[in-house]
Every structure is written in structure tokens, then in C-alpha cells.
Design a protein around this motif. Structure first.
Motif: not given
Ligand SMILES: [Zn+2]
Ligand SMILES: [Zn+2]
Lengths: 201, 201
Positions: A49-50, A52-54, A64-65, A69, B4, B6
Motif C-alpha cells: 500500500q505504501a 502504491e500510495e506514498v 506522504t500519501e 503533508c 504521514s 501510512l
């Protein structure tokens, strides 16, 4: 004998982590499979997830996602002070040392023309636009005390000269050739308080 | 300031790995996000797959994604010699030391009645069935040289007494209270060659 292909792949995969050699990678693989399967599943899901999203904060380029921030959004930081660092790890080290109440800008590296890393690769266009807004009064050039870090600080100093902001550099409590990320908090904190005007030649 | 949510979760998740404290976990998270996203994605995928697919070998209980592991299937190992270890990591240490050409049986722990870990939890029914097949002539009880490891070896020795197999224990080159996994190969190899008949009382 080696373990089964999948167990071997797991051992190999851990070697992507910093400081993890073959023996440590084996221990990690065994530990997860023998004693920590739920924690391992959570680790895999969070890594996925990190990754993909961060991304980078649109304002300071830290990791940051979110689009912007938490630190950039905080109303309690001083807009007049901007600290430029090479990495989010350096930013974290300075925050943990305490004492600095301004904002940050994260380069994610330093200038390295031979590797094709020029000013835009490290966000210097965004940094200049930030200073051009007019709120920043002092830029603390907290790049690493290495040859590349110094060169990058000098480049930024000449780039920002026309805006008339004060430029400073961390006091040398930090050993030459070292990396900020590994300097203890007390030293970092003192270096911050003793920061000097930046002499760009 | 913290990172953040995540990024913080990622740092926390790494702490499931052995020997990884808060500082190392931060470095791992930063390293993956800053420099190793493809390697991180591969790590996540392999952890996920290994946790789902790796189980115990039906014959020796070592970790494998197959029904029977490569070592159990190998025609080049000596069926007359069976080495009983507490963990796949111990098995790996003995294999890497070299010299032992028999088969293994992996307990995944030791007897610990207070924790509800009895003979079946560590596969002793399967071990007895294996010896009952009649091919094994010597069982090397290579449990850890700890109080629990010794107690487990004694239990197994009495359980197997009726089958008339030779029982041996590693020679003490290994320090009392230590863990096989961390013993160097030379010491392990010598301990194997100097193994002694097991005196069950
Ligand atoms: Zn930001
Ligand atoms: Zn097997």
C-alpha cells in the motif's frame, strides 16, 4: 541442500533492506514463517500500500500519501524559516532533535551532473517558486556535510541570491563526510542553534 | 511531527522482524520508499505468497511449499541416520556446516508443558511413525543445549527406546545455554563428528 524455491526467494527478497546480509535475511525469513505469520501478512500489505500510495508532498516534497503533508498544513510552524534537506530521513532526524520550528523542503538527493541529476530532479524549480512567494526570510541549507551536499548548497545559494533571503548553513558540530541521518539529536540541535550565515564563495 | 499515517504504519510494520528496533525500522521504510520501490514490491509479494503457501513437509516437517521437501526426496541421503532439530534454522546451520549426510526431522520448538506444547505439537507422533518404519538405525538428538532442549531429547529417547535404534547427542563443542542457529560451522561440524551415544538417565 537449500530450502524450497519459495523459502529461498523469501530469503533473497529481504536483502533489499539496508544492512541485511544473507545470514540476517535467513533469520528474518525463518522468523516470519515460524513465529510471525500475521505480522508478516500485515508487513506485506503495508509495504504494498505504501509503495502504491506514498508520493511527494506538493509543497515540500517530503514523503506522504496526502497531497500536502501534515507539517506543511500545520498552522503552528514558522513560514519565515525554511530548512532544505537531502532526504526525509534527515528531516526526521532534525525534527527528533527538536528546536527547529520552521518549514522544510526535501530534495531527495543532491546535484550529481554525471548521473544526470540536475536542478529539476531535486525540485529546485519548486524551491525557487516557494521562496518567490515572499514569506520565507531565511533558508537553512541543511544538506549533508559532504562534497556533493556542499556543492548543492552553493548552487541553491546562487539560485536564490536574487530574492534577498538570508541563507544559513548548519554549524559544524557534524563530522565532515558524515550523514545527517546518523548524527545524534544533541549534536544536531546544537548545530541548528549555532547555524551561520551562508558564504557562497 | 511524525510522518504521514501510512509511512508511520510502514515503520511500525518492520518491527515485526527480528532485531529491528524503531531506528532500523525507520531506515528500512525510508530506504524502500526512496530507493527501492521495485524491490519492495517484490518483497511484499514474496512474503504474501510464502505465508500462504509454505507449510511443513509431510515427512520431516521442515518448511516447504511442496508436500515433501527436496531433502526428503533426495535419493542421495542416508535413510539410516535421522537428525532431530528444533527449527529449520538449526537444520540449515547443520547443512551449511557440511558433513552430515542423513535425513532430518524438525520439531518446530521443544516440549513446554506449561505453554501447552506437548509431544503432538512438536510432531513426535510422526517421528515415532518414522522410526517404526524400520529404516532408521541412529537418531541424532540435535535439540538445543538448553534445559528445554535437553528435556525434549530425554523425552524422545524414552519414546523411541522400544525400537532399539541407536540414540546420540551432539558432542559439546556448543556452549551450554546457546542456540545452534548461531554456532559457527566448524564447531558444529566437529560436534557432529564427535557425537556420543545418548544416555537417557
Ligand atoms: Zn509538505
Ligand atoms: Zn522433508
Amino acid at each position: 541442500m537449500r530450502f524450497s524455491p519459495l523459502v529461498e526467494q523469501l530469503m533473497d527478497a529481504f536483502r533489499v533492506l539496508p544492512g541485511v546480509g544473507p545470514k540476517t535475511a535467513q533469520r528474518m525469513a525463518m522468523h516470519l514463517l515460524e513465529r510471525e505469520r500475521p505480522g508478516g501478512q500485515r508487513l506485506a500489505a503495508v509495504i504494498q500500500q505504501a509503495i502504491e500510495e506514498v508520493g511527494y508532498c506538493q509543497r515540500c516534497r517530503t514523503l506522504t500519501e496526502a497531497e500536502v503533508c501534515l507539517l506543511c498544513e500545520s498552522p503552528r510552524r514558522d513560514d519565515a524559516l525554511l530548512c532544505v534537506v537531502e532526504s526525509p530521513a534527515d528531516q526526521l532526524a532534525i525534527e527528533e532533535a527538536g528546536g527547529f520550528k520552521g518549514r522544510y523542503f526535501v530534495l531527495h538527493g543532491h546535484l550529481s551532473p554525471l548521473d544526470g541529476i540536475g536542478p529539476e530532479s531535486i525540485g529546485l524549480d519548486l524551491l525557487e517558486a516557494r521562496v518567490a512567494e515572499g514569506l520565507v526570510e531565511e533558508v537553512v541549507l541543511a544538506t549533508n556535510p559532504t562534497i556533493e551536499g556542499e556543492a548543492t548548497a552553493h548552487y541553491i545559494a546562487s539560485q536564490l541570491a536574487e530574492y534577498g533571503v538570508k541563507l544559513s548553513r548548519l554549524a559544524y558540530g557534524v563530522p565532515m563526510g558524515g550523514e545527517l541521518e546518523y548524527v545524534d539529536g544533541g549534536t544536531l540541535s546544537r548545530a541548528f542553534n549555532g547555524r551561520l550565515p551562508f558564504a557562497s564563495e
